[in-house]
Design an enzyme around this catalytic site. Structure first.
Site, PDB file in Angstrom:
ATOM      1  N   CYS A 186      50.009  27.417  36.535  1.00 29.08           N
ATOM      2  CA  CYS A 186      51.286  28.329  35.952  1.00 29.08           C
ATOM      3  C   CYS A 186      52.344  27.125  35.596  1.00 29.08           C
ATOM      4  O   CYS A 186      52.971  27.239  34.341  1.00 29.08           O
ATOM      5  CB  CYS A 186      51.674  29.209  37.157  1.00 29.08           C
ATOM      6  SG  CYS A 186      50.423  30.419  37.533  1.00 29.08           S
TER       7      CYS A 186
HETATM    8  N1  LIG Z   1      46.674  31.128  39.477  1.00 29.23           N
HETATM    9  C1  LIG Z   1      48.070  31.662  39.719  1.00 29.23           C
HETATM   10  O1  LIG Z   1      48.435  31.312  40.898  1.00 29.23           O
HETATM   11  C2  LIG Z   1      48.609  32.633  38.931  1.00 29.23           C
HETATM   12  C3  LIG Z   1      49.775  33.340  39.356  1.00 29.23           C
HETATM   13  C4  LIG Z   1      50.212  34.069  38.506  1.00 29.23           C
HETATM   14  C5  LIG Z   1      50.116  34.180  37.257  1.00 29.23           C
HETATM   15  N2  LIG Z   1      48.814  33.764  36.747  1.00 29.23           N
HETATM   16  C6  LIG Z   1      48.381  33.979  35.674  1.00 29.23           C
HETATM   17  O2  LIG Z   1      47.038  34.800  35.550  1.00 29.23           O
HETATM   18  C7  LIG Z   1      46.083  34.419  34.515  1.00 29.23           C
HETATM   19  C8  LIG Z   1      44.736  34.230  35.113  1.00 29.23           C
HETATM   20  O3  LIG Z   1      44.776  33.161  35.919  1.00 29.23           O
HETATM   21  P1  LIG Z   1      43.842  32.943  37.178  1.00 29.23           P
HETATM   22  O4  LIG Z   1      44.622  31.758  37.869  1.00 29.23           O
HETATM   23  O5  LIG Z   1      43.545  34.096  37.861  1.00 29.23           O
HETATM   24  O6  LIG Z   1      42.551  32.208  36.454  1.00 29.23           O
HETATM   25  P2  LIG Z   1      41.181  31.782  36.882  1.00 29.23           P
HETATM   26  O7  LIG Z   1      40.717  30.967  36.169  1.00 29.23           O
HETATM   27  O8  LIG Z   1      41.265  31.749  38.485  1.00 29.23           O
HETATM   28  O9  LIG Z   1      40.491  33.445  36.507  1.00 29.23           O
HETATM   29  C9  LIG Z   1      40.138  33.761  35.311  1.00 29.23           C
HETATM   30  C10 LIG Z   1      38.679  34.473  35.209  1.00 29.23           C
HETATM   31  O10 LIG Z   1      38.753  34.938  33.959  1.00 29.23           O
HETATM   32  C11 LIG Z   1      37.296  35.038  33.606  1.00 29.23           C
HETATM   33  N3  LIG Z   1      37.449  35.201  32.107  1.00 29.23           N
HETATM   34  C12 LIG Z   1      37.641  34.464  31.005  1.00 29.23           C
HETATM   35  N4  LIG Z   1      37.417  34.833  30.031  1.00 29.23           N
HETATM   36  C13 LIG Z   1      37.021  36.123  30.257  1.00 29.23           C
HETATM   37  C14 LIG Z   1      36.956  37.204  29.361  1.00 29.23           C
HETATM   38  N5  LIG Z   1      37.239  37.050  27.793  1.00 29.23           N
HETATM   39  N6  LIG Z   1      36.393  38.345  29.859  1.00 29.23           N
HETATM   40  C15 LIG Z   1      36.551  38.334  31.142  1.00 29.23           C
HETATM   41  N7  LIG Z   1      36.547  37.570  32.131  1.00 29.23           N
HETATM   42  C16 LIG Z   1      37.018  36.216  31.390  1.00 29.23           C
HETATM   43  C17 LIG Z   1      37.022  33.657  33.977  1.00 29.23           C
HETATM   44  O11 LIG Z   1      35.418  33.648  34.156  1.00 29.23           O
HETATM   45  C18 LIG Z   1      37.386  33.678  35.749  1.00 29.23           C
HETATM   46  O12 LIG Z   1      36.851  33.938  36.580  1.00 29.23           O
HETATM   47  C19 LIG Z   1      46.668  33.286  33.776  1.00 29.23           C
HETATM   48  O13 LIG Z   1      47.480  33.648  32.686  1.00 29.23           O
HETATM   49  C20 LIG Z   1      47.686  32.601  34.543  1.00 29.23           C
HETATM   50  O14 LIG Z   1      48.665  31.900  34.196  1.00 29.23           O
HETATM   51  C21 LIG Z   1      48.097  32.726  37.565  1.00 29.23           C
END
Ligand SMILES: NC(=O)c1ccc[n+]([C@@H]2O[C@H](COP(=O)([O-])OP(=O)(O)OC[C@H]3O[C@@H](n4cnc5c(N)ncnc54)[C@H](O)[C@@H]3O)[C@@H](O)[C@H]2O)c1
Length: 435
Positions: A274
């Site tokens: 992030c």
């Molecule tokens: N990690 C954090 O602390 C956090 C906090 C707030 C917001 N975010 C935001 O949330 C979003 C997700 O982040 P995250 O950390 O959960 O990511 P992550 O990498 O942990 O998980 C994402 C998941 O999505 C799956 N994926 C990818 N493409 C896909 C598709 N087309 N269809 C279905 N599944 C798919 C991946 O296989 C993975 O399991 C990002 O935009 C991030 O900026 C993250």
């Protein structure tokens, strides 16, 4: 009317939820949906992740396997890689990654492909929410046209909104369930239904805003605020070092002001998916409007230079002890980007490790949460950590202040310590050096 029908299903909790992307954000949300009584399916392109969840286990530290198993056994929670099942969902939330590429450009391909899956399979009457952090305009410029191409009218046949996830992995007080949610729909009824949905599955306050763009940009403001303030304090740390003033003491003193100051701490730089990433989404989009994001760019320059700065400082400490970086035994404690989690995405410790290796150090690391890591194609395994391991290193570099690290033991056993996180607070000694 579709809106009445969805309202009814949310109110009597007969709505089915589909969460796309089972990562740090999606799995906790899936669990909360199931806990609130909604029949919930987690969708992911990664079959291994789907299998883990369906076997009643969790791959995310903040979610216990017991919880996943319990909810799976009630029949309220499952996972699938079959996106045609999205047709059975009344609410679909997209939680896929939004990284940057090696040129600091947004990679929106995951959002686009998830939105394509939604558009292909969604049924009329469904609420679709984008939660992935992104630049203002994404919901209306990327997701909305795909849905409209199927002939749906937004606000009548399909309800579309943006609501960023604010989860702070490892935070024991605030989590997906109790953190306030900002919700911005394409039309007023979209906002109302999205607010009703989150009010049904979560416990934090809901703050509706006038458009998806407001909701998209508020998230970038939150994280740019952190990014810029971390850079400011990192700059202070560098100045303090030259002036021989302890930066940590300066911050502690400033913190006594009961208003108008919020403490940020220096370190090897921000990490995770992030803080170092999200401001770049704004920089990219601002160019379309001929606007500059000069403050973000200055912060980026300072923050991205911190791993090199820390490694140079380690070099100076070794030099003063008559040793060159090359060939010195460097033991780095911590590979994750922050304490007590296993996330190494954009971790500044990775860059520090890369630099130590490039400089020819005899490099090893310990991280109780990161058993192994790939650096430039080479797999390194976390070393055990005890008195003998500490004594054997020419210098111990603290990159992450995991709670498991015993500051007193590190101080008494290590020949030299370079502490980038103030783990050694209150401990003095000729061998202790701080950022
Ligand atoms: N990690 C954090 O602390 C956090 C906090 C707030 C917001 N975010 C935001 O949330 C979003 C997700 O982040 P995250 O950390 O959960 O990511 P992550 O990498 O942990 O998980 C994402 C998941 O999505 C799956 N994926 C990818 N493409 C896909 C598709 N087309 N269809 C279905 N599944 C798919 C991946 O296989 C993975 O399991 C990002 O935009 C991030 O900026 C993250």
């Amino acid at each position: 009317m579709y809106s009445d029908s969805l309202r009814g299903k949310l109110e009597n909790k007969s709505a089915a939820a589909g969460i796309i992307g089972m990562g740090y954000v999606g799995l906790p949300l899936l669990v909360n949906n199931a806990m609130s009584g909604l029949c919930s399916t987690g969708f992911d392109v990664n079959g291994a992740v789907v299998d883990i969840i369906n076997s009643g286990k969790s791959h995310i530290l903040d979610v216990s396997s017991d919880t996943v198993k319990e909810l799976r056994d009630t029949g309220k929670l499952s996972a699938s890689a079959d996106f045609s099942k999205l047709a059975e969902c009344d609410v679909i939330v997209i939680c896929v990654p939004t990284p940057i590429d090696s040129h600091y450009q947004p990679d929106i391909s995951y959002v686009r492909s998830a939105a394509e899956e939604v558009a292909e399979n969604v049924s009329a009457g469904t609420l679709v929410v984008l939660e992935s952090t992104t630049y203002p305009g994404t919901t209306e410029e990327i997701v909305q046209p795909l849905l409209e191409k199927r002939g749906f009218e937004i606000g009548k046949d399909i309800f579309l909104a943006f609501s960023a996830e604010r989860v702070d992995p490892g935070n024991k007080k605030y989590n997906t369930r109790n953190t306030p949610k900002v919700v911005g729909g394409v039309t007023p009824v979209c906002t109302e239904l999205a607010a009703l949905y989150y009010g049904t599955v979560l416990e934090g306050a809901i703050h509706p805003v006038s458009s998806p763009k407001v909701a998209e940009l508020e998230k970038i403001l939150e994280n740019s605020f952190r990014f810029v303030n971390i850079a400011l304090v990192n700059e202070f740390a560098k100045i303090c070092e030259k002036m021989d003033i302890p930066v940590w003491e300066v911050i502690d003193a400033a913190k006594t002001k009961p208003y108008g100051f919020m403490a940020f701490y220096p370190g090897p730089g921000p990490g995770g998916h992030c803080i170092p990433v999200d401001p770049m989404y704004l920089t990219y989009k601002a160019k379309e409007y001929k606007c500059s994001t000069s403050m973000i760019e200055a912060a980026c320059e300072i923050n991205s230079g911190m791993p090199q700065y820390c490694v140079s400082r380690v070099g100076e400490v070794l030099n003063n002890a008559g040793k060159p970086l090359k060939g010195s035994k460097v033991l780095m404690l911590g590979m994750a980007y922050k304490p007590n989690i296993n996330d190494i995405r954009e971790s500044p410790a990775i860059e520090m490790a890369r630099l130590f290796i490039q400089y020819g150090c005899d490099f090893s690391y310990n991280d109780p949460f990161v058993p192994q890591v790939d650096i430039d194609g080479k797999t390194l395994k976390s070393a055990g950590l005890d008195k003998a391991v500490l004594e054997a290193a020419d210098i111990v570099v603290i990159a992450t202040d995991h709670s498991a690290y015993d500051a007193a033991l590190i101080a008494e056993s290590s020949r030299l310590v370079f502490d980038t996180r103030n783990l050694m607070a209150g401990i003095d000694g000729d061998n202790i050096h701080r950022l």
